[in-house]
Design a protein around this motif. Sequence first.
Motif, mmCIF file in Angstrom:
data_model
loop_
_atom_site.group_PDB
_atom_site.id
_atom_site.type_symbol
_atom_site.label_atom_id
_atom_site.label_comp_id
_atom_site.label_asym_id
_atom_site.label_seq_id
_atom_site.Cartn_x
_atom_site.Cartn_y
_atom_site.Cartn_z
ATOM 1 N N LEU A 91 0.827 -1.204 0.000
ATOM 2 C CA LEU A 91 0.000 0.000 0.000
ATOM 3 C C LEU A 91 0.862 1.254 0.000
ATOM 4 O O LEU A 91 1.864 1.327 0.715
ATOM 5 N N GLN A 105 -3.164 10.224 6.502
ATOM 6 C CA GLN A 105 -2.605 9.538 5.347
ATOM 7 C C GLN A 105 -3.740 8.978 4.502
ATOM 8 O O GLN A 105 -4.653 8.336 5.015
ATOM 9 N N PHE A 107 -4.724 6.498 1.594
ATOM 10 C CA PHE A 107 -4.164 5.272 1.035
ATOM 11 C C PHE A 107 -4.667 5.004 -0.376
ATOM 12 O O PHE A 107 -5.817 5.320 -0.730
ATOM 13 N N GLY A 108 -3.788 4.395 -1.168
ATOM 14 C CA GLY A 108 -4.177 3.877 -2.463
ATOM 15 C C GLY A 108 -4.782 2.493 -2.313
ATOM 16 O O GLY A 108 -4.802 1.926 -1.210
ATOM 17 N N PRO A 109 -5.249 1.909 -3.426
ATOM 18 C CA PRO A 109 -5.915 0.600 -3.383
ATOM 19 C C PRO A 109 -4.950 -0.560 -3.187
ATOM 20 O O PRO A 109 -5.390 -1.670 -2.885
#
Lengths: 116, 112
Positions: A91, A105, A107-109
């Motif tokens: 991640l 923060q 988060f991306g996938p």
Amino acid sequence: NAGVIQTPRHKVTGKGQEATLWCEPISGHSAVFWYRQTIVQGLEFLTYFRNQAPIDDSGMPKERFSAQMPNQSHSTLKIQSTQPQDSAVYLCASSPPGGVNQDTQYFGPGTRLLVL
Amino acid sequence: GDSVTQTEGLVTLTEGLPVMLNCTYQTAYSTFLFWYVQHLNEAPKLLLKSSTDNKRTEHQGFHATLHKSSSSFHLQKSSAQLSDSALYYCALSGNYAQGLTFGLGTRVSVFP
């Protein structure tokens, strides 16, 4: 706002091959973080950059793992000579430079890496 | 070093009942505590955060109070919904914009 973008979403490699994972942070964010997620260990911090400079890599395995941030729009995590125990979801997260959300923060996938 | 403990690995409950997820931590530094929620096949998203001792923070029906005297930041909701089924992580940062230390997570399953 597209959010944090990670490519590829899934990657399968053979043992001993190299894997490069890409992350594009949210535009304008100044910090980029990498984490590894497994069922057994949960979410583990690996490394982070602020304004493209490496700040803390205390969570990175000392061998085979490296991370770079060549410009403000992307970061890469490279794993050399991949091993089955490297299989995990990786991640990427980014955070803004200031304001009330500077400690948040986003988060991306994730990239799901499978090493056979 | 920093550590976060979440005592429940799995919580199952019926819709409408209250839920509480435990989180305790250890750190030698200033304290920023977070709850992140991760739905299936999605990215973790911030649910709550706090750095102020004894101040209740709320969002989306969830609430938590940071108690530095007991090093705790438990997450509560008075009435669980089916959509609350997810993985919940408690996390700690010694300062803003630093790498987070996560607990192992608590999976919540809400049934009708």
